[in-house]
Design an enzyme around this catalytic site. Structure first.
Site, PDB file in Angstrom:
ATOM      1  N   ARG A   1       0.883  -1.179   0.000  1.00  0.00           N
ATOM      2  CA  ARG A   1       0.000   0.000   0.000  1.00  0.00           C
ATOM      3  C   ARG A   1       0.910   1.214   0.000  1.00  0.00           C
ATOM      4  NH1 ARG A   1      -5.184   1.379   3.721  1.00  0.00           N
ATOM      5  NH2 ARG A   1      -6.028  -0.013   2.127  1.00  0.00           N
TER       6      ARG A   1
ATOM      7  N   GLN B   1     -10.233  -3.971  -2.853  1.00  0.00           N
ATOM      8  CA  GLN B   1     -11.521  -3.531  -2.313  1.00  0.00           C
ATOM      9  C   GLN B   1     -12.634  -3.830  -3.321  1.00  0.00           C
ATOM     10  OE1 GLN B   1     -12.295  -2.008   0.804  1.00  0.00           O
ATOM     11  NE2 GLN B   1     -14.367  -2.480   0.105  1.00  0.00           N
TER      12      GLN B   1
ATOM     13  N   ASP C   1     -17.434   7.458  -0.901  1.00  0.00           N
ATOM     14  CA  ASP C   1     -16.151   7.290  -0.205  1.00  0.00           C
ATOM     15  C   ASP C   1     -15.777   8.649   0.386  1.00  0.00           C
ATOM     16  OD1 ASP C   1     -13.749   6.233   0.726  1.00  0.00           O
ATOM     17  OD2 ASP C   1     -12.729   6.335  -1.207  1.00  0.00           O
TER      18      ASP C   1
ATOM     19  N   HIS D   1      -7.612   0.799  -6.082  1.00  0.00           N
ATOM     20  CA  HIS D   1      -7.780  -0.060  -4.905  1.00  0.00           C
ATOM     21  C   HIS D   1      -8.471  -1.354  -5.362  1.00  0.00           C
ATOM     22  CE1 HIS D   1      -7.850  -1.324  -0.903  1.00  0.00           C
ATOM     23  NE2 HIS D   1      -8.667  -0.466  -0.342  1.00  0.00           N
TER      24      HIS D   1
ATOM     25  N   ARG E   1     -13.608  -8.586   2.197  1.00  0.00           N
ATOM     26  CA  ARG E   1     -12.180  -8.379   1.891  1.00  0.00           C
ATOM     27  C   ARG E   1     -11.422  -9.679   2.166  1.00  0.00           C
ATOM     28  NH1 ARG E   1      -9.917  -3.321   1.793  1.00  0.00           N
ATOM     29  NH2 ARG E   1      -8.133  -4.507   1.046  1.00  0.00           N
TER      30      ARG E   1
ATOM     31  N   CYS F   1     -16.357   1.775   1.188  1.00  0.00           N
ATOM     32  CA  CYS F   1     -15.202   0.889   1.450  1.00  0.00           C
ATOM     33  C   CYS F   1     -14.717   1.002   2.892  1.00  0.00           C
ATOM     34  CB  CYS F   1     -14.073   1.213   0.480  1.00  0.00           C
ATOM     35  SG  CYS F   1     -13.439   2.881   0.640  1.00  0.00           S
TER      36      CYS F   1
HETATM   37  N1   CP Z   1     -11.147  -0.159   2.839  1.00  0.00           N
HETATM   38  C1   CP Z   1      -9.852  -0.257   3.222  1.00  0.00           C
HETATM   39  O1   CP Z   1      -8.942  -0.509   2.432  1.00  0.00           O
HETATM   40  O2   CP Z   1      -9.653  -0.051   4.541  1.00  0.00           O
HETATM   41  P1   CP Z   1      -8.255   0.131   5.276  1.00  0.00           P
HETATM   42  O3   CP Z   1      -7.703   1.464   4.842  1.00  0.00           O
HETATM   43  O4   CP Z   1      -8.601   0.084   6.728  1.00  0.00           O
HETATM   44  O5   CP Z   1      -7.336  -0.971   4.862  1.00  0.00           O
HETATM   45  N1  NVA Z   2     -10.135   6.760  -0.983  1.00  0.00           N
HETATM   46  C1  NVA Z   2      -9.698   6.291   0.319  1.00  0.00           C
HETATM   47  C2  NVA Z   2      -9.866   4.821   0.420  1.00  0.00           C
HETATM   48  C3  NVA Z   2      -9.492   4.251   1.771  1.00  0.00           C
HETATM   49  C4  NVA Z   2      -9.634   2.769   1.836  1.00  0.00           C
HETATM   50  C5  NVA Z   2      -8.267   6.695   0.552  1.00  0.00           C
HETATM   51  O1  NVA Z   2      -7.436   6.524  -0.347  1.00  0.00           O
HETATM   52  O2  NVA Z   2      -7.972   7.195   1.633  1.00  0.00           O
END
Ligand code: CP
Ligand code: NVA
Length: 315
Positions: A113, A143, A235, A140, A302, A274
């Site tokens: 990530r 997700q 989101d 992502h 997930r 998400c």
């Molecule tokens: N939705 C998601 O990816 O959550 P986290 O940021 O907690 O991993």
């Molecule tokens: N769009 C959000 C998704 C988190 C899972 C971010 O990137 O923070």
């Protein structure tokens, strides 16, 4: 039993592959992963990855991604290692390429990530094992696998359904457009000026959708979008790494998913997010905590979707 069920499944071709974006996966491969996830969901312990290890690098915070990947490996009989970049030599200037090569000598797959998509691509280029994108500024995909699984469970089918994505366009919007286009689901994006999706990703998703009979459209009228929606998705207004400004919040306020907007829905849609969510910003508490919300099913999925992915890539 699972191995047997996999025999005619297109995911048999995924062995050794990366998941950088769902754009690299075919419709059959995505449906195959969902099918395997449904099977794996029936039994928590499925020892398909005994002795296998997953390295997980997180350059941004995470609750769901970290825990679900770690538990996924445990339930598959393998092991996951949480790698904090500040504790890795990566934090002291060791190159991504060298890190990728070294990790490939120990682990069977790497999940990362991070911020720029290019970094995930560089890691994948250097690695001899599959690299999984656990979220970048642009995408992502993990997700969205879980989201498609959730939609399939709720409706029995995904193709032909319509998802209205309302709010700020970000990594989630991009992956949703791509994933939906691949599996024949319509997406209507509703966002204010300045918060639109990447034109390139939007154009590519539209093109993919043309091949699966789906429509990917962009509008700035939330009412029109919710009227025909089976799924209403939103989101956060400020993604990780973005700066929250009052101008941005003001611009997005008319795009909040709340009871007033919901009243225009004609199909009793489900609500998806998400997570993490900000009640009072992109969604009101009455909606996310209401009877149509499936956000915790998404979070649970997930785990199941990633168990399928890991099995397909390194099983
Ligand atoms: N939705 C998601 O990816 O959550 P986290 O940021 O907690 O991993
Ligand atoms: N769009 C959000 C998704 C988190 C899972 C971010 O990137 O923070």
């Amino acid at each position: 039993m699972i191995a047997l069920a996999l025999k005619d499944n297109e995911i048999m071709n995924l062995s050794g592959k990366d998941l950088l974006t769902l754009a690299d996966y075919s419709s059959g491969e995505i449906y195959g992963l969902l099918e395997l996830a449904e099977q794996l969901k029936k039994e928590s312990y499925s020892p398909l990855l005994i002795g296998k290890s997953l390295g997980m690098i997180f350059e941004k915070p995470s609750t769901r991604t970290r825990v679900s990947f770690e538990v996924a490996m445990t339930q598959l009989g393998g092991h996951a290692l949480y790698l904090n970049p500040a504790d890795l030599q990566l934090g002291r200037g060791e190159t991504i390429s060298d890190t990728a090569k070294v990790l490939s000598r120990y682990v069977d797959a790497i999940m990362i990530r991070t911020f720029e998509q290019e970094k995930v691509e560089q890691l994948a280029e250097g690695a001899d094992v599959p690299v999984i994108n656990g979220l970048t500024n642009d995408y992502h995909p993990c997700q969205v696998l879980a989201d498609l699984l959730t939609i399939k469970e709720k409706f029995g089918t995904i193709a032909g359904k319509t998802l209205a994505y309302i709010g700020d366009c970000n990594n989630m919007t991009h992956s949703l457009m791509i994933g939906a286009a691949k599996v024949g689901m319509n997406v209507t994006i509703v966002s204010p000026q300045g918060c639109e999706p990447s034109q390139k990703i939007f154009g590519d998703a539209k093109q993919t959708a043309a091949g699966t009979g789906a429509a990917i459209t962009l509008t700035n009228d939330p009412v029109e979008a919710v009227e025909t929606a089976d799924v209403i998705y939103t989101d956060v207004w400020t993604s990780m790494g973005d700066e929250e400004t009052s101008e941005r919040i003001e611009k997005l306020e008319p795009f909040q998913v709340n009871a007033k907007l919901w009243a225009h829905a004609k199909k009793s849609p489900i609500f998806m997010h998400c997570l993490p969510a900000h009640r009072g910003q992109e969604v009101s508490a009455e909606i996310i905590d209401g009877p149509n919300s499936v956000v915790f099913d998404q979070a649970e999925n997930r785990l199941h979707a990633q168990k399928a992915l890991l099995t397909a890539l390194i099983g």
